[in-house]
Design a protein around this motif. Sequence first.
Motif, PDB file in Angstrom:
ATOM      1  N   THR A 122       0.835  -1.201   0.000  1.00 35.29           N
ATOM      2  CA  THR A 122       0.000   0.000   0.000  1.00 35.29           C
ATOM      3  C   THR A 122       0.870   1.251   0.000  1.00 35.29           C
ATOM      4  O   THR A 122       0.625   2.206  -0.750  1.00 35.29           O
ATOM      5  CB  THR A 122      -0.930   0.020   1.229  1.00 35.29           C
ATOM      6  OG1 THR A 122      -1.798  -1.120   1.181  1.00 35.29           O
ATOM      7  CG2 THR A 122      -1.776   1.282   1.247  1.00 35.29           C
ATOM      8  N   LEU A 123       1.908   1.256   0.834  1.00 38.16           N
ATOM      9  CA  LEU A 123       2.828   2.396   0.878  1.00 38.16           C
ATOM     10  C   LEU A 123       3.573   2.550  -0.441  1.00 38.16           C
ATOM     11  O   LEU A 123       3.768   3.680  -0.926  1.00 38.16           O
ATOM     12  CB  LEU A 123       3.822   2.215   2.026  1.00 38.16           C
ATOM     13  CG  LEU A 123       3.224   2.246   3.445  1.00 38.16           C
ATOM     14  CD1 LEU A 123       4.302   1.931   4.480  1.00 38.16           C
ATOM     15  CD2 LEU A 123       2.579   3.594   3.732  1.00 38.16           C
ATOM     16  N   MET A 124       3.988   1.444  -1.050  1.00 34.02           N
ATOM     17  CA  MET A 124       4.700   1.510  -2.316  1.00 34.02           C
ATOM     18  C   MET A 124       3.802   1.993  -3.440  1.00 34.02           C
ATOM     19  O   MET A 124       4.230   2.745  -4.332  1.00 34.02           O
ATOM     20  CB  MET A 124       5.279   0.128  -2.659  1.00 34.02           C
ATOM     21  CG  MET A 124       6.415  -0.313  -1.749  1.00 34.02           C
ATOM     22  SD  MET A 124       7.818   0.840  -1.807  1.00 34.02           S
ATOM     23  CE  MET A 124       8.990   0.002  -0.733  1.00 34.02           C
ATOM     24  N   LEU A 125       2.524   1.579  -3.418  1.00 36.05           N
ATOM     25  CA  LEU A 125       1.572   2.063  -4.417  1.00 36.05           C
ATOM     26  C   LEU A 125       1.358   3.564  -4.281  1.00 36.05           C
ATOM     27  O   LEU A 125       1.308   4.292  -5.289  1.00 36.05           O
ATOM     28  CB  LEU A 125       0.241   1.328  -4.266  1.00 36.05           C
ATOM     29  CG  LEU A 125       0.188  -0.123  -4.754  1.00 36.05           C
ATOM     30  CD1 LEU A 125      -1.139  -0.762  -4.358  1.00 36.05           C
ATOM     31  CD2 LEU A 125       0.373  -0.193  -6.265  1.00 36.05           C
ATOM     32  N   ALA A 126       1.240   4.028  -3.044  1.00 34.59           N
ATOM     33  CA  ALA A 126       1.068   5.462  -2.813  1.00 34.59           C
ATOM     34  C   ALA A 126       2.296   6.230  -3.283  1.00 34.59           C
ATOM     35  O   ALA A 126       2.181   7.291  -3.919  1.00 34.59           O
ATOM     36  CB  ALA A 126       0.804   5.718  -1.331  1.00 34.59           C
ATOM     37  N   LEU A 127       3.488   5.692  -3.005  1.00 35.66           N
ATOM     38  CA  LEU A 127       4.726   6.334  -3.461  1.00 35.66           C
ATOM     39  C   LEU A 127       4.792   6.379  -4.979  1.00 35.66           C
ATOM     40  O   LEU A 127       5.156   7.414  -5.569  1.00 35.66           O
ATOM     41  CB  LEU A 127       5.927   5.574  -2.902  1.00 35.66           C
ATOM     42  CG  LEU A 127       7.308   6.031  -3.401  1.00 35.66           C
ATOM     43  CD1 LEU A 127       7.570   7.457  -2.960  1.00 35.66           C
ATOM     44  CD2 LEU A 127       8.408   5.105  -2.881  1.00 35.66           C
ATOM     45  N   SER A 128       4.429   5.272  -5.638  1.00 37.85           N
ATOM     46  CA  SER A 128       4.470   5.228  -7.102  1.00 37.85           C
ATOM     47  C   SER A 128       3.467   6.183  -7.721  1.00 37.85           C
ATOM     48  O   SER A 128       3.724   6.753  -8.790  1.00 37.85           O
ATOM     49  CB  SER A 128       4.192   3.795  -7.584  1.00 37.85           C
ATOM     50  OG  SER A 128       5.152   2.898  -7.071  1.00 37.85           O
ATOM     51  N   ALA A 129       2.308   6.363  -7.066  1.00 35.47           N
ATOM     52  CA  ALA A 129       1.297   7.286  -7.587  1.00 35.47           C
ATOM     53  C   ALA A 129       1.759   8.733  -7.435  1.00 35.47           C
ATOM     54  O   ALA A 129       1.528   9.562  -8.318  1.00 35.47           O
ATOM     55  CB  ALA A 129      -0.031   7.072  -6.867  1.00 35.47           C
TER      56      ALA A 129
END
Length: 305
Positions: free
Chosen positions: A232-239
């Motif tokens: 979830t944190l990595m998805l937020a960072l990628s977005a």
Amino acid sequence: MFSLDGRLWRTLPKLMLRPGRMTREYIDGKRSRYVPPFRLFLLTSVIFFVTMFWVLEHQPWMKELKFTPDSLPSGTLVLAGDTRVNLNGPADLETLKAQLDDPDLPPERRAELEEAVSQAEALATPTSLVFKPDGSIDRDALEQSVIESNPDMTPAELATAQAAAGRFANLYENQERFAARMKEWAPRFTLLFLPIFSFLLALSYAWHRKRYFYDHLITGLHFQTYVYVLITLMLALSALVPSAAPFAAGGTFLILFAYLMRMLRVTYDTGHIMSFLRTGFLLIAAVMVLSLLAVGLVILSFFLT
């Protein structure tokens, strides 16, 4: 189920920053200070899937995966097995001829188009237009195309092939429903991963008689919860920072490897070498299981569309 108190702020930092410590304490009976594993697992899974679907829906490349009346496929499409369907052959030929009428066409491009027209005329069949202008599919033309494109099939094989083509036509006309089925069933399929991963843990420690399946289940719950939070944190960072997406993808696997290895050492009192070997086995097996679950999810969503 999701009513939480101060235990959440004692649970999450320890789960994220001290691999295996909370798991070991929970197995040893020190549980009152922490959020129950399954409740935490459900909470983080909801946040994970909401985040993932939101991020995916806002990716530009996701739009390219959807067929529209302006981007209809053409040519010969191979469905399941050796079933072939000739799509819009006559329409493609007429499009090529119309392009040749352009007086400003460069000579090189004109030569390419003339060769393409010659090849299309040599291979042309009387197949009807499968795709209608409104984006729907002419089922009669589709069935006829299956017959013409598969002359070596027996009547029984043709009936099966036409049924398969009809399924794909239904998927094409109901792409939004297919996506909805994927969203509906994805959390359930990942829930299946939990007992499988716990079984893999039990298999890895089969000769440790003091460890029970309950211990492996708690370990699996905490690890999958960690995976949900991390991704979830990595998805937020990628977005937020698209250029960081490739590094986030590669970094996630390395972080998971290091976390699980440390988790096994603390939870099961395993040495460095055996923890390393078990971690490699568990992650490789997990990737294989998740791949099979993903295929199963697509197949089920396809038949439910």
